[in-house]
Design a protein around this motif. Sequence first.
Motif, PDB file in Angstrom:
ATOM      1  N   ASP A  45       0.842  -1.193   0.000  1.00  0.00           N
ATOM      2  CA  ASP A  45       0.000   0.000   0.000  1.00  0.00           C
ATOM      3  C   ASP A  45       0.880   1.246   0.000  1.00  0.00           C
ATOM      4  O   ASP A  45       1.924   1.283   0.661  1.00  0.00           O
ATOM      5  CB  ASP A  45      -0.913  -0.007   1.233  1.00  0.00           C
ATOM      6  CG  ASP A  45      -1.907   1.143   1.182  1.00  0.00           C
ATOM      7  OD1 ASP A  45      -2.923   1.020   0.482  1.00  0.00           O
ATOM      8  OD2 ASP A  45      -1.620   2.163   1.853  1.00  0.00           O
ATOM      9  N   HIS A  46       0.447   2.292  -0.751  1.00  0.00           N
ATOM     10  CA  HIS A  46       1.296   3.479  -0.851  1.00  0.00           C
ATOM     11  C   HIS A  46       1.431   4.189   0.489  1.00  0.00           C
ATOM     12  O   HIS A  46       2.421   4.879   0.749  1.00  0.00           O
ATOM     13  CB  HIS A  46       0.732   4.438  -1.913  1.00  0.00           C
ATOM     14  CG  HIS A  46      -0.527   5.144  -1.502  1.00  0.00           C
ATOM     15  ND1 HIS A  46      -1.786   4.560  -1.579  1.00  0.00           N
ATOM     16  CD2 HIS A  46      -0.712   6.398  -0.982  1.00  0.00           C
ATOM     17  CE1 HIS A  46      -2.690   5.434  -1.140  1.00  0.00           C
ATOM     18  NE2 HIS A  46      -2.066   6.546  -0.774  1.00  0.00           N
ATOM     19  N   ARG A  47       0.442   3.999   1.390  1.00  0.00           N
ATOM     20  CA  ARG A  47       0.561   4.614   2.717  1.00  0.00           C
ATOM     21  C   ARG A  47       1.643   3.918   3.549  1.00  0.00           C
ATOM     22  O   ARG A  47       2.358   4.560   4.316  1.00  0.00           O
ATOM     23  CB  ARG A  47      -0.792   4.561   3.426  1.00  0.00           C
ATOM     24  CG  ARG A  47      -1.815   5.548   2.837  1.00  0.00           C
ATOM     25  CD  ARG A  47      -3.191   5.324   3.403  1.00  0.00           C
ATOM     26  NE  ARG A  47      -3.730   4.028   3.008  1.00  0.00           N
ATOM     27  CZ  ARG A  47      -4.960   3.612   3.271  1.00  0.00           C
ATOM     28  NH1 ARG A  47      -5.777   4.389   3.955  1.00  0.00           N
ATOM     29  NH2 ARG A  47      -5.374   2.422   2.881  1.00  0.00           N
ATOM     30  N   THR A  48       1.725   2.607   3.353  1.00  0.00           N
ATOM     31  CA  THR A  48       2.801   1.870   4.039  1.00  0.00           C
ATOM     32  C   THR A  48       4.162   2.339   3.560  1.00  0.00           C
ATOM     33  O   THR A  48       5.105   2.509   4.339  1.00  0.00           O
ATOM     34  CB  THR A  48       2.639   0.362   3.785  1.00  0.00           C
ATOM     35  OG1 THR A  48       1.364  -0.061   4.243  1.00  0.00           O
ATOM     36  CG2 THR A  48       3.732  -0.435   4.485  1.00  0.00           C
ATOM     37  N   LEU A  49       4.261   2.564   2.245  1.00  0.00           N
ATOM     38  CA  LEU A  49       5.523   3.039   1.676  1.00  0.00           C
ATOM     39  C   LEU A  49       5.867   4.422   2.222  1.00  0.00           C
ATOM     40  O   LEU A  49       7.007   4.697   2.623  1.00  0.00           O
ATOM     41  CB  LEU A  49       5.416   3.052   0.157  1.00  0.00           C
ATOM     42  CG  LEU A  49       6.676   3.431  -0.620  1.00  0.00           C
ATOM     43  CD1 LEU A  49       6.726   2.668  -1.946  1.00  0.00           C
ATOM     44  CD2 LEU A  49       6.698   4.932  -0.941  1.00  0.00           C
ATOM     45  N   ALA A  50       4.856   5.322   2.253  1.00  0.00           N
ATOM     46  CA  ALA A  50       5.108   6.683   2.729  1.00  0.00           C
ATOM     47  C   ALA A  50       5.527   6.670   4.195  1.00  0.00           C
ATOM     48  O   ALA A  50       6.426   7.411   4.617  1.00  0.00           O
ATOM     49  CB  ALA A  50       3.855   7.541   2.542  1.00  0.00           C
ATOM     50  N   SER A  51       4.909   5.784   4.991  1.00  0.00           N
ATOM     51  CA  SER A  51       5.258   5.694   6.411  1.00  0.00           C
ATOM     52  C   SER A  51       6.703   5.241   6.598  1.00  0.00           C
ATOM     53  O   SER A  51       7.419   5.744   7.486  1.00  0.00           O
ATOM     54  CB  SER A  51       4.292   4.727   7.110  1.00  0.00           C
ATOM     55  OG  SER A  51       4.661   4.522   8.456  1.00  0.00           O
TER      56      SER A  51
END
Length: 280
Positions: A45-51
């Motif tokens: 998930d892109h949110r996981t990547l951003a985190s």
Amino acid sequence: MAEEQPGIDESSSIEDLHHLRLMALLDEQVREKGARKAAADLGVDHRTLASSLESGQLSRRMRVALDRALLAGEGSPAREQKERNDELAGRMDQVEEKVDGLGRDVSQGMAAVQGEVKQLRTEQEQSLRRVEGRIDRIEGGGSSGEGPPAPGSPGRRSPSRPRRDFPDLVTVDPASDDEAIFGAAWPLVQEWRKLKNTHPDRGRGLDWLRVEERLLSVELALLEDHGLTLPPETYPLKGLDRSGQVNWRRKALEDTGKARKRRELLFRLRRALTLGKWRG
């Protein structure tokens, strides 16, 4: 005071280095593709990547995805390694072509030597026949005629006592008295016949070179150690004729051994480059 544990420190250093490598790969993927495309390619998930980018910490899912990408050849270090491997493989191909060219030159040189030896052999056989003809006439009573001596005359073998005319001459076809005729050389004669029947005259692979080297070794042993003469000769060789047969085989054995060692080296290098997957 507690004892130091250098093994734990070393493991921690290796883990830190791997973490930095994975973070560098993540940063590179985001810069090249954008956060959403990089996340899709990694399967997270892109949110996981951003985190992960913000915190500098990698979740288990993120670490697995980056490890998979690293093994697949993503990232600058992997590309550089692949380019180096491709360059080495190209250079190996060039070396292999040179080895093959050298093998062809050796084969042509051997063919030329064999042609000269064959011509000398023919001339020698003709001279030998003339000498034997004179000896037969002398043993037959000094007759000056060209016809053969009469049956029963001296020098003529009795047809009731057949025996091998040239026991020092190896024959391709087997005979019932071979073992008695060849004696200690009989095992080598058997091996030579088998190799001659199954080994092609020309080849280039590693297996062919190994068999060719063995065949030449057997022939030299028969010529030098046992004093035998090999086909296609029809008379036992003596003096310069025998030396010629021995010398060209010695040179051919040396050239074949060098070619075989080069081919084995190429085989080992290629297997190393392909992590043991290439089998020749």
